[in-house]
Design an enzyme around this catalytic site. Structure first.
Site, PDB file in Angstrom:
ATOM      1  N   ASP A   1       2.686 -24.186 -37.749  1.00 14.34           N
ATOM      2  CA  ASP A   1       4.275 -24.573 -37.157  1.00 14.34           C
ATOM      3  C   ASP A   1       4.529 -23.716 -36.046  1.00 14.34           C
ATOM      4  O   ASP A   1       3.787 -23.223 -35.384  1.00 14.34           O
ATOM      5  CB  ASP A   1       5.308 -24.555 -38.575  1.00 14.34           C
ATOM      6  CG  ASP A   1       6.377 -25.410 -38.498  1.00 14.34           C
ATOM      7  OD1 ASP A   1       7.384 -25.206 -37.740  1.00 14.34           O
ATOM      8  OD2 ASP A   1       6.252 -26.275 -39.282  1.00 14.34           O
TER       9      ASP A   1
ATOM     10  N   SER B   1       9.536 -33.583 -41.481  1.00 15.45           N
ATOM     11  CA  SER B   1       9.207 -32.305 -41.453  1.00 15.45           C
ATOM     12  C   SER B   1       9.703 -31.301 -42.904  1.00 15.45           C
ATOM     13  O   SER B   1       9.239 -30.422 -43.350  1.00 15.45           O
ATOM     14  CB  SER B   1      10.143 -31.280 -40.655  1.00 15.45           C
ATOM     15  OG  SER B   1       9.513 -31.608 -39.216  1.00 15.45           O
TER      16      SER B   1
ATOM     17  N   HIS C   1      11.799 -23.463 -37.339  1.00 18.92           N
ATOM     18  CA  HIS C   1      11.372 -24.657 -38.211  1.00 18.92           C
ATOM     19  C   HIS C   1      10.359 -24.212 -39.415  1.00 18.92           C
ATOM     20  O   HIS C   1      10.352 -24.529 -40.480  1.00 18.92           O
ATOM     21  CB  HIS C   1      10.678 -25.735 -37.020  1.00 18.92           C
ATOM     22  CG  HIS C   1      10.297 -26.944 -37.582  1.00 18.92           C
ATOM     23  ND1 HIS C   1       9.050 -27.262 -38.554  1.00 18.92           N
ATOM     24  CD2 HIS C   1      11.000 -28.033 -37.774  1.00 18.92           C
ATOM     25  CE1 HIS C   1       9.117 -28.643 -38.568  1.00 18.92           C
ATOM     26  NE2 HIS C   1      10.070 -29.003 -38.259  1.00 18.92           N
TER      27      HIS C   1
END
Length: 525
Positions: free
Chosen positions: A15, A278, A53
């Site tokens: 990520d 996600s 994220h």
């Protein structure tokens, strides 16, 4: 769930980063196993102040449980490693991250990223050829031949696709589906080559009501669906770990409510506004970790099989999405089907919503038999190979592929080439020897790159994967039907980069298309 918490299962988060010292993650982060590809060290903690994220993804998988802090992940005792490949994106670092030197002992790898696709892509460019070769080796060799479960987000572009085009002299930075109110998906997950690879497990997103999250990309390559939330306004988003402190992250003092440092989140170490596929992929990754913890002898395809066999059929009242053109009816989304092996399948949900309890129960069943070695027919060409005009009709053009191998199907890939002045008109359907039909390319998608002023965008060795035939026999005659579904105009929205205004784009239909080569590859056991 039979006391399963994911203990002993290594999960890699590929990520933007991972805050390895976060209060609710650090107990599960493996020492020295994370990596920062930019600074060449073992700390991928993000330097961004606007939210990381990867840190939020990791919390959904394995935020520590029972510690009186924050929440808990789906697998609260799984072991985490984070690699910030999204900051590098070199092929060498991708190899190291996906079962290579840095993650060779991971049992699950979470990939909460994707590519917006506005035009057909070949499956056989140099990157994807090398990637497929690498993953074939990884899945056959890593973890003593048990491979790695690669959880992949389907995408967040049901209604809108990011792009870069010039249309009628306008610089367009995104396109929107004029028909999304009619439930026509703008982005088909499988048009991204990774999501049409047999080696990935593609996950779509659900909202709190157990139906498709408004943004979730869909398609026949989706395996299962998992909670991903909405936007946290009229419908909940996901609560997970955030960058520590109130000066950075999705939650910080400039925000309001929970994300603004409310009494429930005084240190702003958590966010209630995370969403997307996600979010759905790490939920599924956590479930995969529970399955493997319950039965470490399972290989990656066993985990997928268990997820499919135990998934819950949702949105049962779904009505097929169809439209008419020139007096003929076409499907844009057929909805739930039941294949000849008894599996329910839906392009929006795959085999259904993940069920952790049922999956762990099946994984520990003494009578469970592992799948045999993965087999492949290779690409088998259609019996007719000459190019042909695609008529604007519900009958379309059909090609037959005869398969002699008798496998229990795990995945079917169609490879085809076609030219058309408006790719969004084209639909592609596969019919199995048993009569099961799968719409692998629904019409009215936002494959509109061919409307760019400066480039063509034909289907050239495009590969699309369908999971709808799972468990059926591969042997017999398969039919591929290609249709041109639109004799009139096609409308979509473009977002003008110069004015930041939404403009309606209307395209005409000047000529018929041509279907070239067609072949089929079936994976199974």
């Amino acid at each position: 769930m039979q006391d399963q918490t994911g203990s002993g299962v290594k999960v890699a988060v590929i990520d933007s980063g991972l805050e390895i010292a976060h209060e609710d993650l650090k107990a599960n982060v493996l020492s020295g196993r994370s990596y920062d590809f930019i600074n060449s060290d073992n700390d991928p903690t993000s330097w961004s102040r606007d939210g990381d994220h990867g840190t939020s993804v990791a919390g959904l998988i394995a935020a520590t449980g029972f510690n009186d802090l924050g929440g808990r992940g789906v697998a609260p005792d799984a072991s985490l490693m984070g690699l910030n490949w999204l900051q590098s994106q070199s092929f060498l670092h991708w190899q190291q991250s996906l079962g290579g030197t840095r993650t060779d002992d991971a049992r699950v790898i979470n990939l909460s990223y994707g590519l917006d696709v506005s035009g057909p892509m070949t499956f056989f460019d140099s990157w994807n050829n090398a990637a497929e070769s690498h993953l074939a080796q990884v899945q056959a060799s890593n973890n003593s031949g048990k491979g790695i479960v690669l959880m992949k987000s389907a995408g967040n572009s049901f209604e809108e696709v990011g792009t870069s085009m010039t249309i009628n002299g306008r610089n367009i930075y995104a396109i929107g589906n004029y028909h999304y109110v009619h439930r026509w998906s703008g982005h088909i997950a499988g048009t991204e080559p990774e999501s049409s690879s047999i080696y990935y497990t593609v996950i779509s997103a659900l909202n709190a009501y157990g139906s498709r999250s408004s943004y979730s990309s869909t398609g026949a390559s989706v395996w299962v669906s998992a909670p991903g939330g909405e936007y946290g306004t009229s419908s909940p988003a996901m609560i997970t770990t955030d960058q520590s402190g109130c000066s950075s992250g999705y939650a910080k003092s400039s925000e309001s409510g929970f994300d603004g440092g409310s009494e429930e989140n005084e240190s702003c170490n958590y966010t209630s506004s995370f969403n997307g596929t996600s979010s759905a992929a790490p939920v599924a990754s956590g479930v995969a970790a529970l399955i493997i913890a319950a039965n470490p002898d399972l290989h990656w395809r066993d985990v997928r099989h268990i997820l499919a066999a135990t998934a819950v059929k949702i949105d049962k009242s779904f009505l097929p999405v169809s439209f008419s053109d020139n007096g003929q009816s076409f499907y844009a989304e057929p909805g739930w089907i039941t294949n000849n092996a008894g599996y329910h399948f839906h392009n929006w949900y795959g085999f259904g919503m993940v069920d952790a309890t049922a999956a762990v129960t099946m994984a520990t069943d003494a009578g469970y038999e592992s799948l045999g070695p993965l087999q492949s027919t290779g690409f088998v060409s259609a019996t007719t190979v000459s190019p042909v005009t695609i008529p604007e009709s519900a009958d379309g053009v059909t090609r037959t592929v005869a398969i002699s191998d008798n496998y229990s199907v795990e995945g079917v890939q169609v490879r085809f080439s076609a030219s058309h002045s408006r790719d969004a008109d084209i639909s592609v359907e596969i019919t199995s020897p048993a009569g099961t039909r799968s719409l692998v390319l629904p019409p009215r998608s936002l494959l509109v790159l061919d409307q760019d002023d400066y480039q063509d965008a034909d289907f050239a060795d495009t590969v699309l994967l369908s999971n709808a035939f799972y468990g059926e026999s591969s042997q017999g005659n398969w039919t591929i039907t290609v249709r041109d579904t639109n004799s009139g105009d096609f409308n979509f929205f473009g977002y003008d980069a110069n004015t930041d205004q939404t403009v309606l784009i209307t395209t005409s239909n000047p000529a018929s298309g041509t279907l070239g080569s067609v072949s089929l590859r079936i994976y199974g056991h």
